[in-house]
Design an enzyme around this catalytic site. Structure first.
Site, PDB file in Angstrom:
ATOM      1  N   ASP A  25      -2.933   2.442  -6.032  1.00 47.79           N
ATOM      2  CA  ASP A  25      -1.821   2.477  -5.083  1.00 47.79           C
ATOM      3  C   ASP A  25      -1.742   1.278  -4.145  1.00 47.79           C
ATOM      4  O   ASP A  25      -0.999   1.320  -3.167  1.00 47.79           O
ATOM      5  CB  ASP A  25      -1.901   3.762  -4.251  1.00 47.79           C
ATOM      6  CG  ASP A  25      -3.179   3.868  -3.443  1.00 47.79           C
ATOM      7  OD1 ASP A  25      -4.170   3.201  -3.796  1.00 47.79           O
ATOM      8  OD2 ASP A  25      -3.197   4.636  -2.466  1.00 47.79           O
ATOM      9  N   GLU A  26      -2.466   0.206  -4.413  1.00 48.22           N
ATOM     10  CA  GLU A  26      -2.343  -0.964  -3.550  1.00 48.22           C
ATOM     11  C   GLU A  26      -2.647  -2.231  -4.325  1.00 48.22           C
ATOM     12  O   GLU A  26      -3.384  -2.226  -5.306  1.00 48.22           O
ATOM     13  CB  GLU A  26      -3.238  -0.860  -2.314  1.00 48.22           C
ATOM     14  CG  GLU A  26      -4.711  -0.771  -2.604  1.00 48.22           C
ATOM     15  CD  GLU A  26      -5.560  -0.808  -1.344  1.00 48.22           C
ATOM     16  OE1 GLU A  26      -5.242  -1.578  -0.412  1.00 48.22           O
ATOM     17  OE2 GLU A  26      -6.561  -0.063  -1.292  1.00 48.22           O
ATOM     18  N   ASP A  78       0.858  -1.187   0.000  1.00 48.36           N
ATOM     19  CA  ASP A  78       0.000   0.000   0.000  1.00 48.36           C
ATOM     20  C   ASP A  78       0.895   1.238   0.000  1.00 48.36           C
ATOM     21  O   ASP A  78       1.681   1.447   0.926  1.00 48.36           O
ATOM     22  CB  ASP A  78      -0.891  -0.016   1.254  1.00 48.36           C
ATOM     23  CG  ASP A  78      -2.008   1.017   1.209  1.00 48.36           C
ATOM     24  OD1 ASP A  78      -2.170   1.664   0.158  1.00 48.36           O
ATOM     25  OD2 ASP A  78      -2.704   1.174   2.225  1.00 48.36           O
TER      26      ASP A  78
END
Length: 364
Positions: free
Chosen positions: A107-108, A13
Site C-alpha cells: 500500500d505504499e 501511502d
C-alpha cells in the site's frame, strides 16, 4: 556527486488500506471500527480502520487487547488475494505517470516524477492526479508526501492523513525537520528515540545541534544518517530495481513473558504473518531467523539455514519452533519476538506461483 537540480519525489501511502478495502466492499462496515484479523485469543490485528484507531487500536496489537480498548470492534478475516489485486490496480496507476517506482509494501511506494510522462509541471499537481485516479479506479483514498528527497516525502505523507497531501520544498526542508519529534524519523525506532531523549535529543533541532563527533560516539554507524536527516538531507535515489533481501515480522508483547507456551505462540503468529508475504510474493528463503528482545532490551538472534528453500508452512513453523525452544525457558522476561526469512532461492517446481503484489520490492 549530488545532483544540482532537486528531484521531485512523491511518497504515496494508502489510507488504512486493508480495512478500507473491507469497508468499501461491505457497506455495513462503513463508519464502524473495523479490524482486519481474527478475534481469537491468540489473534493479532493486521490493520485497523480510522474509526478503530481513535480507540488506540493499531496493527500488530493482540486481538484481546484491541477488544478491551474498543468493545464494539468488528473483526473481519483478511482477504489477501483481494488486497493483492487492488495493489496491482494502484501500481498500474503509478506506471502511467513514471517508470521510477520503488514499492515499499502493498500500500505504499516512492515515485520519482522529476520527468513525469504527462509533462505535468509540478509534483504537487502530479500527486493530485495520481490520488484522483486511484480514487476513481479503486474507490479508495490515498495520502501523499511531496518533497525533494525520500526521507522528507515519507514524513510528509503522514502530515495530512487521511486523504490529503503535503509538500516540503527545498527552502523549508531543514527548518521543518527541526520542528518534528525524532520519534517520527525513519530509522529512529522506540529504543533509539528513548536513548536520544536521555541524551537531550527530542526534536530535529536537538539532533541538528549535536556535532558529528557526538553522534559518532553515541550512535556508531548510524551517525552519518542522523547527521544528514537532521539537516533535511537524503540523496538516495528512487530505485525500482532493488530487491528485498529478507521478509520479517515482529511483535512487542503487552507484558514481558516468561511462559514458554506464550512465547512460542507469539513466534508462531509471526511465522503466519511472514508466510502470507512469502506466498503472495512467491519468495521463499533458505534461512530462518528468530529475534528475541528481553525486558532489559538485550537482544539475541537464533538462525538456521537449509539447502533447499522453506517451501511449506509446516517446515517454516518447525524451524522457528526449534529456534525459540533453544532459549526456553527464558532466564528473564521476553518483551519482543521477531521472525525473518532470507537467503531467497527459486520456489520448488511443483509450487503454484502466485503473482507478486508488486513487480519489484525495496531492499531490506
Amino acid at each position: 556527486m549530488v545532483d544540482s537540480a532537486p528531484r521531485k519525489i512523491i511518497h504515496v501511502d494508502m489510507d488504512a488500506f486493508f480495512a478500507s478495502v473491507e469497508q468499501r466492499d461491505n457497506p455495513d462496515l462503513r463508519g464502524r471500527p473495523v479490524a482486519v484479523g481474527h478475534a481469537a485469543a491468540r489473534g493479532v490485528v493486521a490493520a485497523a480502520s480510522y474509526e478503530a484507531r481513535t480507540f488506540g487500536v493499531r496493527s500488530a496489537l493482540p486481538s484481546v487487547t484491541a477488544l478491551r480498548r474498543c468493545p464494539a470492534l468488528v473483526f473481519v478475516p483478511p482477504r489477501f488475494d483481494v488486497y493483492q489485486e487492488v495493489s496491482r490496480q494502484i501500481h498500474a496507476v503509478f506506471e502511467r505517470y513514471t517508470d521510477l517506482i520503488q514499492p515499499l509494501s502493498l500500500d505504499e511506494a516512492y515515485l520519482d516524477v522529476t520527468a513525469n510522462k504527462y509533462g505535468i509541471p509540478t509534483a504537487w499537481l502530479t500527486a493530485k492526479a495520481i490520488r484522483a485516479a486511484i480514487l476513481e479506479e479503486t474507490g479508495l483514498t490515498a495520502s501523499a508526501g511531496i518533497s525533494y528527497n525520500k526521507f522528507l516525502a515519507k514524513l510528509a505523507s503522514d502530515q495530512r492523513k487521511p486523504n490529503g497531501q503535503f509538500a516540503v520544498t527545498p527552502d523549508m526542508g531543514a527548518e521543518w525537520v527541526a520542528t518534528l519529534p525524532v520519534s517520527r524519523f525513519h530509522g529512529v525506532g522506540p529504543v533509539t528515540a528513548e536513548k536520544m531523549k536521555r541524551l537531550g535529543i527530542e526534536t530535529g533541532a536537538d539532533l541538528r545541534a549535536k556535532s558529528r563527533e557526538f553522534l559518532d560516539r553515541h550512535f556508531g554507524s548510524s551517525a552519518e544518517w542522523y547527521y544528514a536527516i537532521a539537516r533535511g538531507e537524503d540523496y538516495r535515489p528512487v530505485n525500482p530495481n532493488r530487491v528485498r533481501k529478507s521478509l520479517g515480522s515482529e511483535t512487542t508483547f503487552e507484558r514481558d513473558l516468561t511462559d514458554p507456551a506464550e512465547i512460542e505462540a507469539g513466534v508462531l503468529r509471526m511465522v503466519d504473518d511472514v508466510w502470507r508475504w512469502c506466498e503472495t510474493r512467491s519468495r521463499f528463503g533458505r534461512t530462518v531467523t528468530v529475534k528475541i528482545k528481553y525486558g532489559d532490551f538485550k537482544q539475541i538472534t537464533r538462525r538456521r539455514s537449509q539447502a533447499e528453500v522453506v517451501a511449506t508452512l509446516d517446515n517454516f513453523q518447525n524451524l522457528a519452533r526449534d529456534l525459540i525452544r533453544s532459549v526456553l525457558p527464558p532466564t528473564k522476561g521476553i518483551r519482543l519476538v521477531g521472525v525473518t526469512v532470507s537467503n531467497f532461492g527459486e520456489p520448488p517446481a511443483d509450487r503454484e506461483v502466485a503473482l507478486p503484489m508488486f513487480a519489484k520490492e525495496q531492499a531490506a
